[in-house]
Design a protein around this motif. Structure first.
Motif, PDB file in Angstrom:
ATOM      1  N   GLN A 147      18.805   7.331 -10.013  1.00  0.00           N
ATOM      2  CA  GLN A 147      18.836   8.483  -8.801  1.00  0.00           C
ATOM      3  C   GLN A 147      18.212   7.909  -7.270  1.00  0.00           C
ATOM      4  OE1 GLN A 147      16.080  11.689  -9.542  1.00  0.00           O
ATOM      5  NE2 GLN A 147      16.814  12.863  -7.811  1.00  0.00           N
ATOM      6  N   MET A 148      17.230   7.029  -7.318  1.00  0.00           N
ATOM      7  CA  MET A 148      16.811   6.203  -6.422  1.00  0.00           C
ATOM      8  C   MET A 148      18.053   5.424  -5.758  1.00  0.00           C
ATOM      9  SD  MET A 148      13.905   3.205  -5.438  1.00  0.00           S
ATOM     10  CE  MET A 148      15.193   2.033  -6.171  1.00  0.00           C
ATOM     11  N   LEU A 149      18.826   4.670  -6.423  1.00  0.00           N
ATOM     12  CA  LEU A 149      19.846   3.769  -6.039  1.00  0.00           C
ATOM     13  C   LEU A 149      20.892   4.970  -5.232  1.00  0.00           C
ATOM     14  CD1 LEU A 149      20.348   1.289  -8.639  1.00  0.00           C
ATOM     15  CD2 LEU A 149      19.461   1.002  -6.605  1.00  0.00           C
ATOM     16  N   ASN A 150      21.137   5.946  -5.814  1.00  0.00           N
ATOM     17  CA  ASN A 150      22.226   7.104  -5.228  1.00  0.00           C
ATOM     18  C   ASN A 150      21.588   7.688  -4.138  1.00  0.00           C
ATOM     19  OD1 ASN A 150      24.151   6.437  -7.168  1.00  0.00           O
ATOM     20  ND2 ASN A 150      23.208   8.002  -8.665  1.00  0.00           N
ATOM     21  N   VAL A 151      20.266   7.839  -4.006  1.00  0.00           N
ATOM     22  CA  VAL A 151      19.808   8.574  -2.937  1.00  0.00           C
ATOM     23  C   VAL A 151      19.755   7.766  -1.475  1.00  0.00           C
ATOM     24  CG1 VAL A 151      17.657   9.446  -1.895  1.00  0.00           C
ATOM     25  CG2 VAL A 151      18.431  10.294  -3.959  1.00  0.00           C
ATOM     26  N   TYR A 152      19.487   6.485  -1.841  1.00  0.00           N
ATOM     27  CA  TYR A 152      19.524   5.526  -0.760  1.00  0.00           C
ATOM     28  C   TYR A 152      20.781   4.786  -0.336  1.00  0.00           C
ATOM     29  CZ  TYR A 152      14.649   5.869  -0.449  1.00  0.00           C
ATOM     30  OH  TYR A 152      13.235   6.434  -0.047  1.00  0.00           O
ATOM     31  N   LYS A 153      21.968   5.282  -0.868  1.00  0.00           N
ATOM     32  CA  LYS A 153      23.170   4.937  -1.101  1.00  0.00           C
ATOM     33  C   LYS A 153      23.358   3.189  -1.205  1.00  0.00           C
ATOM     34  CE  LYS A 153      24.842   8.717   1.480  1.00  0.00           C
ATOM     35  NZ  LYS A 153      23.689   9.552   2.013  1.00  0.00           N
ATOM     36  N   ILE A 154      22.670   2.592  -2.208  1.00  0.00           N
ATOM     37  CA  ILE A 154      22.846   1.168  -2.333  1.00  0.00           C
ATOM     38  C   ILE A 154      23.294   1.006  -3.652  1.00  0.00           C
ATOM     39  CG2 ILE A 154      20.878   0.655  -0.620  1.00  0.00           C
ATOM     40  CD1 ILE A 154      18.983   0.507  -2.901  1.00  0.00           C
ATOM     41  N   LYS A 155      23.636   1.896  -4.607  1.00  0.00           N
ATOM     42  CA  LYS A 155      24.289   1.827  -5.873  1.00  0.00           C
ATOM     43  C   LYS A 155      25.480   0.829  -5.935  1.00  0.00           C
ATOM     44  CE  LYS A 155      25.397   3.814 -10.252  1.00  0.00           C
ATOM     45  NZ  LYS A 155      25.384   2.541 -10.752  1.00  0.00           N
TER      46      LYS A 155
ATOM     47  N   ARG B 267      26.330  -1.437  -3.616  1.00  0.00           N
ATOM     48  CA  ARG B 267      25.830  -3.019  -3.371  1.00  0.00           C
ATOM     49  C   ARG B 267      24.800  -3.590  -4.423  1.00  0.00           C
ATOM     50  NH1 ARG B 267      26.989  -7.371  -1.485  1.00  0.00           N
ATOM     51  NH2 ARG B 267      25.531  -8.458  -0.305  1.00  0.00           N
TER      52      ARG B 267
END
Length: 96
Positions: free
Chosen positions: A15-23, A25
């Motif tokens: 969820q954190m990766l998706n929120v910060y839009k870094i999934k 990468r």
């Protein structure tokens, strides 16, 4: 006792990766790190450069024989990469 809003660490990180839009990468970095597992150590040892940009995998291979074999196996490699990432991460392979 678990509360209703408790999450596993895996779900929280995803969820954190998706929120910060870094999934995306994160997945790209994972595929680069897993390159020896995807194509084998002998090919990975002859790979000079490897990066993903705009859904394209860029490769620089020092051996022309191995490069030719990878060209022939292009679709299989793309499929393995996308299976490893569990999403469509790469659409094409460009040989430098």
């Amino acid at each position: 006792m678990r509360k209703a809003n408790d999450k596993s660490i895996k779900d929280a990180i995803e969820q954190m990766l998706n929120v910060y839009k870094i999934k995306r990468r994160f997945d790209e970095t994972h595929v680069v790190a897993a390159w020896p597992d995807i194509v084998g150590k002998s090919v990975a040892n002859r790979t000079k450069e490897l990066f993903i940009r705009d859904r394209k995998l860029f490769l620089r291979i020092e051996s022309s024989v191995i490069k030719n074999e990878l060209v022939m196996m292009r679709q299989q490699i793309i499929q393995k990469i996308n299976e490893e990432a569990k999403s469509t991460l790469v659409d094409d392979i460009i040989f430098l």
